[in-house]
Design an enzyme around this catalytic site. Sequence first.
Site, PDB file in Angstrom:
ATOM      1  N   TYR A 131       0.870  -1.184   0.000  1.00 59.92           N
ATOM      2  CA  TYR A 131       0.000   0.000   0.000  1.00 59.92           C
ATOM      3  C   TYR A 131       0.898   1.223   0.000  1.00 59.92           C
ATOM      4  O   TYR A 131       1.868   1.293   0.761  1.00 59.92           O
ATOM      5  CB  TYR A 131      -0.893   0.000   1.236  1.00 59.92           C
ATOM      6  CG  TYR A 131      -1.729   1.242   1.433  1.00 59.92           C
ATOM      7  CD1 TYR A 131      -1.483   2.117   2.492  1.00 59.92           C
ATOM      8  CD2 TYR A 131      -2.775   1.555   0.570  1.00 59.92           C
ATOM      9  CE1 TYR A 131      -2.251   3.263   2.691  1.00 59.92           C
ATOM     10  CE2 TYR A 131      -3.555   2.699   0.758  1.00 59.92           C
ATOM     11  CZ  TYR A 131      -3.277   3.551   1.822  1.00 59.92           C
ATOM     12  OH  TYR A 131      -4.032   4.682   2.015  1.00 59.92           O
ATOM     13  N   ASP A 148       9.359   2.810  -1.423  1.00 59.30           N
ATOM     14  CA  ASP A 148       8.425   3.469  -0.512  1.00 59.30           C
ATOM     15  C   ASP A 148       8.861   3.108   0.914  1.00 59.30           C
ATOM     16  O   ASP A 148       8.524   2.039   1.422  1.00 59.30           O
ATOM     17  CB  ASP A 148       6.998   2.982  -0.795  1.00 59.30           C
ATOM     18  CG  ASP A 148       6.006   3.611   0.173  1.00 59.30           C
ATOM     19  OD1 ASP A 148       4.783   3.472  -0.069  1.00 59.30           O
ATOM     20  OD2 ASP A 148       6.439   4.216   1.177  1.00 59.30           O
ATOM     21  N   LYS A 177       5.805   9.326   8.203  1.00 62.64           N
ATOM     22  CA  LYS A 177       5.687   8.767   9.555  1.00 62.64           C
ATOM     23  C   LYS A 177       6.790   9.270  10.507  1.00 62.64           C
ATOM     24  O   LYS A 177       6.728  10.405  10.982  1.00 62.64           O
ATOM     25  CB  LYS A 177       5.616   7.244   9.477  1.00 62.64           C
ATOM     26  CG  LYS A 177       4.342   6.758   8.712  1.00 62.64           C
ATOM     27  CD  LYS A 177       4.204   5.272   8.714  1.00 62.64           C
ATOM     28  CE  LYS A 177       3.118   4.834   7.746  1.00 62.64           C
ATOM     29  NZ  LYS A 177       1.756   4.829   8.335  1.00 62.64           N
TER      30      LYS A 177
HETATM   31  P1  KE4 Z   1      -0.264   8.421   4.525  1.00 66.56           P
HETATM   32  O1  KE4 Z   1      -0.858   9.129   3.352  1.00 66.56           O
HETATM   33  O2  KE4 Z   1      -1.282   7.610   5.291  1.00 66.56           O
HETATM   34  O3  KE4 Z   1       0.547   9.363   5.450  1.00 66.56           O
HETATM   35  O4  KE4 Z   1       0.837   7.383   3.984  1.00 66.56           O
HETATM   36  C1  KE4 Z   1       0.456   6.453   3.016  1.00 66.56           C
HETATM   37  C2  KE4 Z   1       1.426   5.287   3.064  1.00 66.56           C
HETATM   38  C3  KE4 Z   1       2.410   5.186   2.113  1.00 66.56           C
HETATM   39  N1  KE4 Z   1       3.301   4.172   2.118  1.00 66.56           N
HETATM   40  C4  KE4 Z   1       3.258   3.225   3.088  1.00 66.56           C
HETATM   41  C5  KE4 Z   1       4.262   2.107   3.055  1.00 66.56           C
HETATM   42  C6  KE4 Z   1       2.272   3.278   4.095  1.00 66.56           C
HETATM   43  O5  KE4 Z   1       2.238   2.320   5.053  1.00 66.56           O
HETATM   44  C7  KE4 Z   1       1.344   4.321   4.095  1.00 66.56           C
HETATM   45  C8  KE4 Z   1       0.235   4.437   5.131  1.00 66.56           C
HETATM   46  N2  KE4 Z   1       0.193   3.408   6.113  1.00 66.56           N
HETATM   47  C9  KE4 Z   1      -1.103   3.168   6.692  1.00 66.56           C
HETATM   48  C10 KE4 Z   1      -1.046   1.960   7.610  1.00 66.56           C
HETATM   49  N3  KE4 Z   1      -0.126   0.962   7.258  1.00 66.56           N
HETATM   50  C11 KE4 Z   1      -1.598   4.364   7.421  1.00 66.56           C
HETATM   51  C12 KE4 Z   1      -2.758   4.111   8.356  1.00 66.56           C
HETATM   52  C13 KE4 Z   1      -4.043   4.608   7.799  1.00 66.56           C
HETATM   53  O6  KE4 Z   1      -4.281   4.466   6.566  1.00 66.56           O
HETATM   54  O7  KE4 Z   1      -4.833   5.133   8.620  1.00 66.56           O
END
Ligand code: KE4
Length: 426
Positions: A142, A237, A265
């Site tokens: 993701y 990523d 993060k």
């Molecule tokens: P954000 O747009 O949520 O800040 O990041 C997207 C993203 C991009 N790449 C990786 C590897 C990620 O894990 C994420 C977002 N992670 C999720 C949970 N694994 C965020 C939690 C959520 O969607 O509320």
Amino acid sequence: MGKNEEFFLRAQQCIPGGVNSPVRAFKKVGGTPRFIIKGQGPYMFDAEGKRYIDHVLSWGPLILGHCHPEVISAVKEQVNSGTSYGAPTELEILMAEEICNAIPSIEQVRFVNSGTEATMSAIRLARAYTKRKTIVKFEGCYHGHVDSLLAKAGSGAMTFSLPDSSGVPSEITATTAVLKYNDIAGFKSFMDKNGESVAAVIVEPVAGNMGVVLPEKGFLETLRQSTLENKALLIFDEVITGFRLCYGGFQDILGIRPDITCLGKIIGGGMPVGAFGASRDIMSMLAPSGPVYQAGTLSGNPVAMAAGLATLKVLKRENPYPGLEKTMSEFSNEVLDIAKSAGLAFTINHIGSMAGLFFNKGPVKGLDTVMQSDTQAYADLFHYLLDQGIYIAPSPFEAFFISTAHVRDVMEKTLYSMKEYVMNQA
Ligand code: KE4
């Protein structure tokens, strides 16, 4: 009716699903989301005053735990000088220099407000740089809610993918290929046929969005070799793995240099920050230097930069990574020993301070095997632990994290409860 339930009912009146990000709604495990009023070290406290050991840690950012004094102090100091200027600041230079020094493949970095913005911008940059359209991603990975990456593998011989969300036109995902993580032969076969049209391959170097799945030996190396041969870009990523597994990118442990790196993060220390970085040659394509437009009102926000800088400063000074690896390894091995003695089909994939918990005899090496796991058993474990005051991810397809605040007596409580649950299954 308790406060959490009351809040959830109210929230659903004015916020879709009652949450601002779907996974928080507990849909995958059932029950009422806990409305949090405070975090402190390894703990969170809900609206009913219950304390939880937090193994979600805001989905990764809080590697120092909640309210680390140096992070809080930096944020307080900055907000007293202003929350946002919409103009450049020295803080952004300091943060950019720190990231460029920590991750050798990055010569220049652009800050944004989320991981999604980072990957979305990286895709646009790669397409402009290569003058090609096709993007390759891997099922189970993701990269945020980017239209072109909300894609699922087409059926059978279909090389290109279908939308994985309503509202994404099929034309958008028609130039996205979704392949199997760790499937070296499948990737090579795709690139043999389509490599010359590929703008970029985007991958989580450690997959953290299908539970945690580690790269098989040779997988990432093959992606690097093949993208070089085909003049496509490799995008790592590292939104989760960046500064999670070492002070820098997992790429430096691997010895692989991607063309573009996405971060998020941890570099925000709990405030909204994403970033993407690459060579000067690639980054020079970005406005205002070049023709690729990308922008953001709060990009490089001074409060967020202050939180991120303070976080990186502590990580650089304390180098907690060997200790976090040791803690997670010991925890995982003890749980696995008990599961084995109880004859329970259970697997933990772990690296550094992140782990994936699967009710599955294993090995778990990709989405196919992840999906063979018992998700009801995971939901039962989730609620058992929640009752015990332990908060793991409300989804079997997320990561279990620890922080520097998860000291021995804290981990022993989680371990004790995990063992108790496993023994009850015997
Ligand atoms: P954000 O747009 O949520 O800040 O990041 C997207 C993203 C991009 N790449 C990786 C590897 C990620 O894990 C994420 C977002 N992670 C999720 C949970 N694994 C965020 C939690 C959520 O969607 O509320």
